[in-house]
Design a protein around this motif. Structure first.
Motif, mmCIF file in Angstrom:
data_model
loop_
_atom_site.group_PDB
_atom_site.id
_atom_site.type_symbol
_atom_site.label_atom_id
_atom_site.label_comp_id
_atom_site.label_asym_id
_atom_site.label_seq_id
_atom_site.Cartn_x
_atom_site.Cartn_y
_atom_site.Cartn_z
ATOM 1 N N ASN A 199 0.835 -1.190 0.000
ATOM 2 C CA ASN A 199 0.000 0.000 0.000
ATOM 3 C C ASN A 199 0.874 1.245 0.000
ATOM 4 O O ASN A 199 1.944 1.275 0.611
ATOM 5 C CB ASN A 199 -0.901 0.010 1.238
ATOM 6 C CG ASN A 199 -1.930 -1.105 1.216
ATOM 7 O OD1 ASN A 199 -2.550 -1.370 0.186
ATOM 8 N ND2 ASN A 199 -2.122 -1.763 2.344
ATOM 9 N N GLU B 239 -0.474 3.533 4.889
ATOM 10 C CA GLU B 239 -1.226 2.766 5.877
ATOM 11 C C GLU B 239 -1.289 3.587 7.157
ATOM 12 O O GLU B 239 -0.255 4.047 7.658
ATOM 13 C CB GLU B 239 -0.566 1.420 6.165
ATOM 14 C CG GLU B 239 -0.668 0.414 5.039
ATOM 15 C CD GLU B 239 -0.094 -0.937 5.436
ATOM 16 O OE1 GLU B 239 -0.095 -1.249 6.648
ATOM 17 O OE2 GLU B 239 0.358 -1.662 4.537
ATOM 18 N N LYS C 124 -5.525 3.291 -7.388
ATOM 19 C CA LYS C 124 -6.904 3.587 -7.015
ATOM 20 C C LYS C 124 -7.104 5.092 -6.830
ATOM 21 O O LYS C 124 -6.226 5.795 -6.307
ATOM 22 C CB LYS C 124 -7.280 2.891 -5.706
ATOM 23 C CG LYS C 124 -7.163 1.372 -5.740
ATOM 24 C CD LYS C 124 -8.196 0.740 -6.637
ATOM 25 C CE LYS C 124 -8.144 -0.782 -6.552
ATOM 26 N NZ LYS C 124 -9.106 -1.430 -7.469
ATOM 27 N N ALA D 116 -6.048 1.899 4.596
ATOM 28 C CA ALA D 116 -4.971 1.638 3.646
ATOM 29 C C ALA D 116 -5.313 2.340 2.344
ATOM 30 O O ALA D 116 -6.453 2.264 1.871
ATOM 31 C CB ALA D 116 -4.805 0.141 3.416
ATOM 32 N N ILE D 117 -4.340 3.054 1.791
ATOM 33 C CA ILE D 117 -4.498 3.743 0.513
ATOM 34 C C ILE D 117 -3.675 2.988 -0.523
ATOM 35 O O ILE D 117 -2.458 2.854 -0.381
ATOM 36 C CB ILE D 117 -4.037 5.208 0.607
ATOM 37 C CG1 ILE D 117 -4.837 5.957 1.680
ATOM 38 C CG2 ILE D 117 -4.148 5.891 -0.750
ATOM 39 C CD1 ILE D 117 -6.315 6.089 1.385
ATOM 40 N N GLU D 118 -4.341 2.512 -1.569
ATOM 41 C CA GLU D 118 -3.687 1.654 -2.549
ATOM 42 C C GLU D 118 -3.217 2.433 -3.773
ATOM 43 O O GLU D 118 -3.880 3.366 -4.220
ATOM 44 C CB GLU D 118 -4.669 0.578 -3.028
ATOM 45 C CG GLU D 118 -5.229 -0.309 -1.949
ATOM 46 C CD GLU D 118 -6.320 -1.194 -2.493
ATOM 47 O OE1 GLU D 118 -6.030 -2.035 -3.372
ATOM 48 O OE2 GLU D 118 -7.476 -1.040 -2.055
ATOM 49 N N ARG D 119 -2.091 2.021 -4.310
ATOM 50 C CA ARG D 119 -1.690 2.490 -5.636
ATOM 51 C C ARG D 119 -2.701 1.991 -6.669
ATOM 52 O O ARG D 119 -3.303 0.923 -6.505
ATOM 53 C CB ARG D 119 -0.309 1.957 -5.992
ATOM 54 C CG ARG D 119 0.871 2.731 -5.415
ATOM 55 C CD ARG D 119 2.162 2.074 -5.863
ATOM 56 N NE ARG D 119 3.361 2.801 -5.479
ATOM 57 C CZ ARG D 119 4.004 3.644 -6.275
ATOM 58 N NH1 ARG D 119 3.550 3.883 -7.498
ATOM 59 N NH2 ARG D 119 5.106 4.252 -5.868
ATOM 60 N N THR E 60 -9.213 7.481 -4.699
ATOM 61 C CA THR E 60 -9.952 7.431 -3.431
ATOM 62 C C THR E 60 -10.475 8.813 -3.080
ATOM 63 O O THR E 60 -9.753 9.805 -3.202
ATOM 64 C CB THR E 60 -9.033 6.934 -2.300
ATOM 65 O OG1 THR E 60 -8.565 5.617 -2.613
ATOM 66 C CG2 THR E 60 -9.753 6.906 -0.960
ATOM 67 N N ALA F 30 -1.365 6.490 -6.236
ATOM 68 C CA ALA F 30 -2.474 6.573 -5.300
ATOM 69 C C ALA F 30 -2.976 8.017 -5.296
ATOM 70 O O ALA F 30 -2.200 8.937 -5.031
ATOM 71 C CB ALA F 30 -2.022 6.168 -3.899
#
Length: 227
Positions: free
Chosen positions: A2, A5, A33, A28-31, A35, A196
């Motif tokens: 991630n 986090e 995506k 959690a912040i994902e690559r 958001t 991200a």
């Protein structure tokens, strides 16, 4: 891995009584995506974003940036980490009015010192072209439209090739056409460039275009919805 986090992240302002802006936020912040952080005014959306972006310091909890624990770093180390890994786009573009578009985009690269001067100019030119501003590189902000100024701000956010792009109401001052263009750019940055992208927004149309929606209420994460 991630991109970000957060574990039990908190921010409380001292006082009688103390004011809690963010309480026990874990996410959690994902690559790859896009958001959005949504919720009513005063719910802690921007406060959470500024914690995630190392602009504000938490009073508790843990934050991992690209796997590196940023929780205990001093101010200089936080600034270096922010410069390497983050790009920011705000509601107001915050371009330096006396500098041209290419000079504004070059500033983060000059601060980081990774590229030689000719490399900085070449990358700034390429970023402005990629954001649809070819031919306007030498114009100062007062000679650009609102949508063009915000695209310069996006190009500047990309200057150091960050893993994370954070936006705080980045379309708040734009009309619907330019708002849609900015959202398309954010989706492209996430989906095609594996970054991200995290945006605070009150616009439900923008939220609907995102892959992940984090809803906040009273300083807490109320729900996380994925498309």
């Amino acid at each position: 891995m991630n991109a970000l986090e957060a574990h039990d992240l908190r921010r409380t302002l001292p006082g009688e009584p103390p004011v809690t802006l963010v309480a026990d936020a874990s996410l959690a912040i994902e690559r790859g995506k896009f958001t959005t952080i949504i919720g009513p005014s005063g719910c802690g959306k921007s406060s959470l974003l500024y914690l995630l972006g190392l602009i504000d310091r938490p009073t508790g909890g843990t934050l991992l940036v690209e796997g590196e624990d940023a929780s205990a770093l001093d101010g200089d180390a936080r600034a270096r980490l922010r410069l390497r890994h983050f790009g920011f786009v705000f509601q107001f573009h915050f371009l330096l009015p006396e500098f041209t578009a290419i000079e504004n985009v070059s500033l983060p690269m000059r601060r980081l010192g990774r590229l030689a001067p000719d490399g900085i100019e070449a990358r700034a030119m390429a970023l402005l072209k990629a954001t649809g501003l070819e031919g306007k590189e030498r114009k100062t902000p007062d000679r650009l439209s609102g949508g063009e100024r915000q695209r310069v701000a996006i190009a500047r956010a990309l200057a150091n090739d960050p893993a994370l792009i954070l936006g705080d109401e980045p379309t708040g001052n734009l009309d619907s056409r330019n708002s849609a263009r900015v959202v398309d750019m954010f989706r492209t940055l996430a989906h095609e460039e594996n970054r991200a992208v995290v945006c605070v927004t009150h616009d439900l149309t923008i939220a609907a275009a995102s892959d992940v929606r984090i809803a906040m209420l009273d300083g807490r994460i109320a729900s996380v919805e994925r498309s």
